[in-house]
Design an enzyme around this catalytic site. Sequence first.
Site, PDB file in Angstrom:
ATOM      1  N   GLY A   7       3.480  37.694 -29.255  1.00 54.40           N
ATOM      2  CA  GLY A   7       4.626  36.824 -28.966  1.00 54.40           C
ATOM      3  C   GLY A   7       4.609  35.554 -29.803  1.00 54.40           C
ATOM      4  O   GLY A   7       3.700  35.350 -30.621  1.00 54.40           O
ATOM      5  N   VAL A  21       4.217  32.347 -28.774  1.00 50.96           N
ATOM      6  CA  VAL A  21       3.107  31.458 -28.434  1.00 50.96           C
ATOM      7  C   VAL A  21       1.776  32.103 -28.849  1.00 50.96           C
ATOM      8  O   VAL A  21       0.906  31.444 -29.414  1.00 50.96           O
ATOM      9  CB  VAL A  21       3.091  31.109 -26.922  1.00 50.96           C
ATOM     10  CG1 VAL A  21       1.879  30.264 -26.578  1.00 50.96           C
ATOM     11  CG2 VAL A  21       4.356  30.369 -26.524  1.00 50.96           C
ATOM     12  N   CYS A  66       6.022  23.046 -21.670  1.00 49.40           N
ATOM     13  CA  CYS A  66       6.061  22.345 -22.966  1.00 49.40           C
ATOM     14  C   CYS A  66       6.760  20.985 -22.903  1.00 49.40           C
ATOM     15  O   CYS A  66       6.262  19.994 -23.449  1.00 49.40           O
ATOM     16  CB  CYS A  66       6.723  23.237 -24.014  1.00 49.40           C
ATOM     17  SG  CYS A  66       8.163  24.126 -23.400  1.00 49.40           S
ATOM     18  N   ARG A  96      19.338  23.395 -23.947  1.00 49.87           N
ATOM     19  CA  ARG A  96      18.893  24.210 -25.097  1.00 49.87           C
ATOM     20  C   ARG A  96      19.829  23.953 -26.270  1.00 49.87           C
ATOM     21  O   ARG A  96      21.064  23.968 -26.098  1.00 49.87           O
ATOM     22  CB  ARG A  96      18.945  25.688 -24.699  1.00 49.87           C
ATOM     23  CG  ARG A  96      18.318  26.614 -25.699  1.00 49.87           C
ATOM     24  CD  ARG A  96      16.811  26.549 -25.713  1.00 49.87           C
ATOM     25  NE  ARG A  96      16.219  27.054 -24.481  1.00 49.87           N
ATOM     26  CZ  ARG A  96      14.918  26.898 -24.183  1.00 49.87           C
ATOM     27  NH1 ARG A  96      14.110  26.257 -24.992  1.00 49.87           N
ATOM     28  NH2 ARG A  96      14.449  27.381 -23.049  1.00 49.87           N
ATOM     29  N   HIS A 103      10.859  20.349 -29.437  1.00 49.45           N
ATOM     30  CA  HIS A 103      11.705  19.788 -28.383  1.00 49.45           C
ATOM     31  C   HIS A 103      11.832  18.270 -28.588  1.00 49.45           C
ATOM     32  O   HIS A 103      10.858  17.611 -28.952  1.00 49.45           O
ATOM     33  CB  HIS A 103      11.070  20.006 -27.006  1.00 49.45           C
ATOM     34  CG  HIS A 103      10.982  21.431 -26.555  1.00 49.45           C
ATOM     35  ND1 HIS A 103      11.654  22.470 -27.153  1.00 49.45           N
ATOM     36  CD2 HIS A 103      10.285  21.980 -25.514  1.00 49.45           C
ATOM     37  CE1 HIS A 103      11.381  23.602 -26.498  1.00 49.45           C
ATOM     38  NE2 HIS A 103      10.559  23.334 -25.508  1.00 49.45           N
TER      39      HIS A 103
HETATM   40  N1  LIG Z   1       7.693  29.330 -26.173  1.00 52.34           N
HETATM   41  C1  LIG Z   1       7.215  28.189 -25.682  1.00 52.34           C
HETATM   42  O1  LIG Z   1       7.470  27.072 -26.176  1.00 52.34           O
HETATM   43  C2  LIG Z   1       6.318  28.226 -24.509  1.00 52.34           C
HETATM   44  C3  LIG Z   1       5.679  27.059 -24.166  1.00 52.34           C
HETATM   45  C4  LIG Z   1       4.823  27.072 -23.095  1.00 52.34           C
HETATM   46  C5  LIG Z   1       4.630  28.237 -22.404  1.00 52.34           C
HETATM   47  N2  LIG Z   1       5.271  29.378 -22.754  1.00 52.34           N
HETATM   48  C6  LIG Z   1       4.997  30.575 -21.978  1.00 52.34           C
HETATM   49  O2  LIG Z   1       4.267  31.513 -22.765  1.00 52.34           O
HETATM   50  C7  LIG Z   1       4.631  32.821 -22.408  1.00 52.34           C
HETATM   51  C8  LIG Z   1       5.062  33.615 -23.626  1.00 52.34           C
HETATM   52  O3  LIG Z   1       6.112  32.954 -24.282  1.00 52.34           O
HETATM   53  P1  LIG Z   1       6.603  33.393 -25.734  1.00 52.34           P
HETATM   54  O4  LIG Z   1       7.611  32.382 -26.106  1.00 52.34           O
HETATM   55  O5  LIG Z   1       5.455  33.653 -26.645  1.00 52.34           O
HETATM   56  O6  LIG Z   1       7.335  34.812 -25.394  1.00 52.34           O
HETATM   57  P2  LIG Z   1       7.538  36.082 -26.333  1.00 52.34           P
HETATM   58  O7  LIG Z   1       7.666  35.674 -27.745  1.00 52.34           O
HETATM   59  O8  LIG Z   1       8.627  36.851 -25.695  1.00 52.34           O
HETATM   60  O9  LIG Z   1       6.150  36.915 -26.184  1.00 52.34           O
HETATM   61  C9  LIG Z   1       5.728  37.505 -24.985  1.00 52.34           C
HETATM   62  C10 LIG Z   1       4.339  38.116 -25.164  1.00 52.34           C
HETATM   63  O10 LIG Z   1       3.887  38.612 -23.899  1.00 52.34           O
HETATM   64  C11 LIG Z   1       3.519  39.983 -24.046  1.00 52.34           C
HETATM   65  N3  LIG Z   1       3.758  40.713 -22.795  1.00 52.34           N
HETATM   66  C12 LIG Z   1       4.935  40.878 -22.158  1.00 52.34           C
HETATM   67  N4  LIG Z   1       4.752  41.629 -21.049  1.00 52.34           N
HETATM   68  C13 LIG Z   1       3.435  41.945 -21.013  1.00 52.34           C
HETATM   69  C14 LIG Z   1       2.641  42.727 -20.125  1.00 52.34           C
HETATM   70  N5  LIG Z   1       3.163  43.305 -19.044  1.00 52.34           N
HETATM   71  N6  LIG Z   1       1.314  42.853 -20.394  1.00 52.34           N
HETATM   72  C15 LIG Z   1       0.780  42.267 -21.501  1.00 52.34           C
HETATM   73  N7  LIG Z   1       1.483  41.506 -22.374  1.00 52.34           N
HETATM   74  C16 LIG Z   1       2.808  41.384 -22.126  1.00 52.34           C
HETATM   75  C17 LIG Z   1       4.405  40.500 -25.164  1.00 52.34           C
HETATM   76  O11 LIG Z   1       3.857  41.685 -25.688  1.00 52.34           O
HETATM   77  P3  LIG Z   1       4.811  42.797 -26.418  1.00 52.34           P
HETATM   78  O12 LIG Z   1       5.044  42.294 -27.808  1.00 52.34           O
HETATM   79  O13 LIG Z   1       3.971  44.017 -26.371  1.00 52.34           O
HETATM   80  O14 LIG Z   1       6.064  42.879 -25.602  1.00 52.34           O
HETATM   81  C18 LIG Z   1       4.309  39.299 -26.133  1.00 52.34           C
HETATM   82  O15 LIG Z   1       3.061  39.325 -26.805  1.00 52.34           O
HETATM   83  C19 LIG Z   1       5.696  32.676 -21.316  1.00 52.34           C
HETATM   84  O16 LIG Z   1       5.060  32.735 -20.073  1.00 52.34           O
HETATM   85  C20 LIG Z   1       6.255  31.320 -21.551  1.00 52.34           C
HETATM   86  O17 LIG Z   1       6.771  30.761 -20.373  1.00 52.34           O
HETATM   87  C21 LIG Z   1       6.116  29.394 -23.804  1.00 52.34           C
END
Ligand SMILES: NC(=O)c1ccc[n+]([C@@H]2O[C@H](COP(=O)([O-])OP(=O)(O)OC[C@H]3O[C@@H](n4cnc5c(N)ncnc54)[C@H](OP(=O)(O)O)[C@@H]3O)[C@@H](O)[C@H]2O)c1
Length: 329
Positions: A10, A12, A126, A227, A234
């Site tokens: 993903g 992050v 964040c 957004r 941000h």
């Molecule tokens: N983006 C930000 O600024 C930010 C900041 C703080 C916290 N977060 C948190 O970090 C998390 C991920 O955010 P992101 O922006 O990186 O999202 P993202 O780009 O959609 O990535 C999601 C990741 O989680 C994996 N995943 C999904 N379902 C899963 C499962 N059942 N078992 C194992 N892995 C699974 C996905 O794997 P696949 O590729 O195999 O689907 C992918 O690696 C969220 O909880 C979000 O709230 C994000």
Amino acid sequence: MKVAVVGATGLVGTKMLQVLAERQFPVDELLPVASAKSVGKEVIFKDKPYKVVSMEDAIKAKPNVAIFSAGGSTSLEWAPKFAEAGITVIDNSSAWRMDPTKKLVVPEINADALTPADKIIANPNCSTIQMVVALNPLHKAYTIKRIVVSTYQSVTGTGVKAVTQLNNEREGKQGEMAYKYPIDLNAIPQIDVFLDNGYTKEEMKMVNETRKIMRDDSIRVTSTTVRIPVIGGHSEAVNVEFAKDFDLAEVRRLLTEAPGVEVTDDTANAVYPMPLTAHEKDEVFVGRIRRDASNPNTLNLWIVSDNLRKGAATNAVQIAEFLAGKGWL
Ligand SMILES: NC(=O)c1ccc[n+]([C@@H]2O[C@H](COP(=O)([O-])OP(=O)(O)OC[C@H]3O[C@@H](n4cnc5c(N)ncnc54)[C@H](OP(=O)(O)O)[C@@H]3O)[C@@H](O)[C@H]2O)c1
């Protein structure tokens, strides 16, 4: 040191791999983990390919630490299983943040709350992280009474799908929508779901997490989160009212000396923080520092940071560095 990165495919997770390498976290063995559909795919760490493994295989390999960025429901289900196996979990989702038995940590502020017994540690939201890094030194000096914050948040905060939606719109292509509305040329005043009180969940995260991290439930916070079609980070317009009056020169000095903060404020030369300049940096940038002319003891700030770095990956790796430094991993 064995390190599992859960959600390694993903936005992050990818940034996590980059930050672990840049900060030279002592990774002897890396276990990238993602959903079942990604098992066997490759991710790159320090120019080398690593195969994605399943959750079950990651637990069997007994890493010292597992850094989760795979969504709340995945964390709720799997973090306790890792913890039961003796693996320390640092979790980026909102699953554990307000659990009174879990620590919610921004290392510059409250790493001292951690103990070797903490097996699931929460990384804050964040938009909250960047705000409290800047406000905590001012709270210590002048005691915050009330914060009014409006955010201008990057699409990278939503994940891979949202970046794709923005790029598709710019290229005139049809594709999967991460948001209900177009994001390009738009501002969407909804981040996460609406709650019964009319606020969104993101807005209430800023209220509740700020109080927990700064260990002061008397701080009043009201937030509007928006957004916008931006990638680099941000931005936040923050209006903060203190119990005590302040001297602007001293505010600048406190912010300049604060760990993790960089003051970028020279309005005579049109210098202020922006997502374009904060992108790929670890600092929280503060500018437009000025007294609120409409209210006593009140300050206005403009706070910008790369949400994927200090807002997520960098903060999580700093927690891991703190634990490793104590010999707790
Ligand atoms: N983006 C930000 O600024 C930010 C900041 C703080 C916290 N977060 C948190 O970090 C998390 C991920 O955010 P992101 O922006 O990186 O999202 P993202 O780009 O959609 O990535 C999601 C990741 O989680 C994996 N995943 C999904 N379902 C899963 C499962 N059942 N078992 C194992 N892995 C699974 C996905 O794997 P696949 O590729 O195999 O689907 C992918 O690696 C969220 O909880 C979000 O709230 C994000």
